[in-house]
Design an enzyme around this catalytic site. Structure first.
Site, PDB file in Angstrom:
ATOM      1  N   LYS A   1      -8.480 -12.376  10.706  1.00  0.00           N
ATOM      2  CA  LYS A   1      -7.107 -12.819  10.452  1.00  0.00           C
ATOM      3  C   LYS A   1      -6.401 -12.971  11.803  1.00  0.00           C
ATOM      4  O   LYS A   1      -6.545 -12.108  12.683  1.00  0.00           O
ATOM      5  CB  LYS A   1      -6.409 -11.771   9.592  1.00  0.00           C
ATOM      6  CG  LYS A   1      -4.988 -12.138   9.138  1.00  0.00           C
ATOM      7  CD  LYS A   1      -4.426 -11.038   8.218  1.00  0.00           C
ATOM      8  CE  LYS A   1      -3.051 -11.368   7.666  1.00  0.00           C
ATOM      9  NZ  LYS A   1      -2.535 -10.307   6.763  1.00  0.00           N
TER      10      LYS A   1
ATOM     11  N   SER B   1      -0.829 -12.098   2.321  1.00  0.00           N
ATOM     12  CA  SER B   1      -0.813 -12.975   3.479  1.00  0.00           C
ATOM     13  C   SER B   1      -2.194 -13.251   4.079  1.00  0.00           C
ATOM     14  O   SER B   1      -2.333 -14.182   4.865  1.00  0.00           O
ATOM     15  CB  SER B   1       0.073 -12.373   4.570  1.00  0.00           C
ATOM     16  OG  SER B   1      -0.469 -11.136   5.020  1.00  0.00           O
TER      17      SER B   1
ATOM     18  N   SER C   1      -1.512  -7.523   1.037  1.00  0.00           N
ATOM     19  CA  SER C   1      -2.047  -8.735   1.672  1.00  0.00           C
ATOM     20  C   SER C   1      -3.549  -8.812   1.817  1.00  0.00           C
ATOM     21  O   SER C   1      -4.063  -9.876   2.171  1.00  0.00           O
ATOM     22  CB  SER C   1      -1.422  -8.931   3.044  1.00  0.00           C
ATOM     23  OG  SER C   1      -0.153  -9.491   2.892  1.00  0.00           O
TER      24      SER C   1
HETATM   25  N1  GLN Z   1       3.609 -10.044   0.224  1.00  0.00           N
HETATM   26  C1  GLN Z   1       4.146  -8.870   0.861  1.00  0.00           C
HETATM   27  C2  GLN Z   1       5.175  -9.302   1.881  1.00  0.00           C
HETATM   28  O1  GLN Z   1       5.457 -10.444   1.906  1.00  0.00           O
HETATM   29  C3  GLN Z   1       3.057  -8.077   1.499  1.00  0.00           C
HETATM   30  C4  GLN Z   1       2.557  -8.703   2.733  1.00  0.00           C
HETATM   31  C5  GLN Z   1       1.493  -7.904   3.412  1.00  0.00           C
HETATM   32  O2  GLN Z   1       0.853  -7.047   2.817  1.00  0.00           O
HETATM   33  N2  GLN Z   1       1.339  -8.161   4.693  1.00  0.00           N
HETATM   34  O3  GLN Z   1       5.685  -8.555   2.637  1.00  0.00           O
END
Ligand code: GLN
Length: 510
Positions: free
Chosen positions: A77, A152, A176
């Protein structure tokens, strides 16, 4: 034989038997990326040259000199620092930033001899649940190119699902890793807070962030966790794992007690997801385990508490991107103040700005007690609810995501709808617990994931249980991504990737 269909263990075994060279393996993945990634858009950067050079160094070694995982490729990532390789967090503000050091997890994988194929797309600074918040490209779900891969770590999940790498690393602040794993039909593990060093992971919300594996199966997830876990003097919150997970081999779940979290099931999820979830509950029974409902009343407040705590930490962490030290600087500014303002206005996307504003507001003197302190109290209640449940249960379960993959654009106009995508995963981060999402079945042809949550640092048992279920459920992992399907009308409409490294210019053919 198509080696890109293999798990990482499969790659390791072929390399050990010398049935394939590291160079052949890397070439096969580069070709696969070249064939399908124009449509999937999982990669922000493909380091063909670096990967091929690393592979030939592995091939030059005598068999006895090789480490067990040496020569197995992996993708990362693009929120993990790799020395000398552009690391953008899918943000314009970091465009062109080349870290002068490796993240600890990257250094560990490098030492183990893994080969880095490239950097994967994400929501800008990991803020999002669909990967649509990337400043550069929209990644598509390999099971249906009209749909999002989740986020994400959508690039990581799509990349593994589309066989563009045997495995990948992601990061999980509120879901994410698990949510995109669920939407793309792969395995995603968020380790216990502190199991893995965060050094060199660009910080979003430091009390919640953890790095973890996205893989084809549970065995690979265990192996990758063992490669990256450990205490690190550079991350004072890291403690590592008491013992390596090893190779998960549980065949059954005899006598184990599973708590089905009331608040995260039933009405909270769409019917197709509920249906698959109940087949997983049946499977647990058939494997000798016991399932019983358990109420954790505070988890319904998880999303609300998270959207105070995470933005608060983000507003502080992201203060460092000011045009002085990293990446982008506005070309037009009269004085220093204007340079800060313009750089940040031009460099950050809408969702990141929204979080910075919410966080700054919640932390301001007049509102700190009403919002931030209140959210922290809620976090304690959630932690306590989990602790109480683990007095009676070995594991807790829920669907990973309340819905299957949604269509591109469906939730972009409605941030709250997007935030609710992480209903089931967020409480786990707030409590610092380990949780894994494994493919449990399909609803209308789209993957549905099962989330299994364990007590702190129970990764070995957690992956043992996940392995038993995986063997029983035998869920198909490979999307029908023929080259024709990949070139369907919907995908042809997508633009060419922005940051594609010139694979076309290179000799990647075998
Ligand atoms: N979707 C959540 C957010 O937007 C979690 C994102 C994540 O785990 N990095 O913060």
């Amino acid at each position: 034989m198509d080696v890109t269909g293999l798990t990482a263990w499969g790659c390791r075994e072929l390399l050990a038997k010398r049935e394939v060279s590291a160079t052949e393996l890397v070439r096969a993945y580069l070709e696969r990326i070249y064939r399908v990634d124009g449509r999937i858009q999982a990669y922000l950067l493909v380091d063909a040259e670096g990967a091929l050079a690393a592979a030939s160094a592995v091939d030059a070694k005598a068999p006895g000199e090789r480490l067990p995982w040496e020569g197995v490729p992996i993708a990362l990532k693009d929120i993990l620092c790799v020395k000398g390789v552009e690391t953008t967090c899918a943000s314009r503000i970091l465009k062109g930033y080349r870290p002068p050091y490796d993240a600890t997890v990257v250094a560990k994988l490098r030492e183990a001899g893994l080969i880095f194929l490239g950097k994967l797309n994400l929501d800008e600074f990991a803020m999002g649940s669909s990967t649509e918040n990337s400043a550069f490209q929209v990644t598509r779900n390999p099971w249906d190119l009209e749909r999002v891969p989740g986020g994400s770590s959508g690039g990581s999940a799509a990349c593994v699902a589309a066989s563009e790498a045997p495995w990948a690393l992601g990061s999980d602040t509120g879901g994410s890793i698990r949510q995109p794993a669920s939407l793309c039909g792969v395995v995603g593990l968020k380790p216990s807070y502190g199991a893995v060093s965060r050094y060199g992971l660009v910080a979003f919300a430091s009390s919640l962030d953890q790095i973890g594996p996205l893989t084809r199966d549970v065995r690979d997830a265990a192996a990758l966790l063992d490669l990256i876990a450990g205490r690190d003097p550079r991350d004072s919150t890291s403690v590592g794992l008491a013992e390596p997970v090893g190779v998960p081999d549980w065949g059954g779940l005899d006598g184990l007690r599973f708590g089905v979290i009331t608040e995260l099931g039933g009405e909270a999820c769409e019917p197709g997801v509920q249906e698959v979830f109940s087949t997983a509950v049946d499977a647990i029974g058939n494997l000798g385990g016991m399932c019983e409902e358990v109420s954790l009343p505070s988890v319904t407040r998880g999303v609300a508490a998270y959207y105070i705590i995470a933005p608060s930490e983000a507003s502080s962490n992201l203060a460092r991107f000011d045009g002085v030290r990293y990446g982008y600087r506005t070309p037009q500014a009269g004085d220093l103040y204007e340079m800060y303002v313009r750089t940040r206005s031009e460099g950050f996307g809408a969702e990141v700005k929204r979080r910075i504003m919410i966080g700054t507001y919640a932390l301001s003197a007049g509102y700190y007690e009403a919002y931030y302190a209140q959210a922290q109290r809620t976090r304690t209640l959630i932690r306590n609810d989990f602790a109480r449940a683990f007095e009676r249960f070995d594991f807790l379960i829920s669907p990973t995501s309340p819905t299957v993959a949604f269509t591109v654009g469906e939730r972009t106009a409605d941030p709250l709808a997007m935030y609710l995508s992480d209903l089931c995963t967020i409480p786990v981060n707030l409590a610092g617990l380990p949780a894994v999402s494994i493919p449990a079945g399909f609803s209308a042809g789209l993957p549905v994931g099962l989330q299994i949550i364990g007590p702190h640092f129970s990764e070995k048992r957690l992956l043992g249980a996940a392995h038993a279920l995986e063997q029983y459920l035998k869920v198909e992992r490979v999307p029908p991504l023929s080259e024709e399907a990949a070139g369907s009308a919907a995908s042809r409409a997508t633009r060419e990737p922005a940051a594609r490294v010139t694979l076309e210019d290179r000799e990647v053919g075998g």
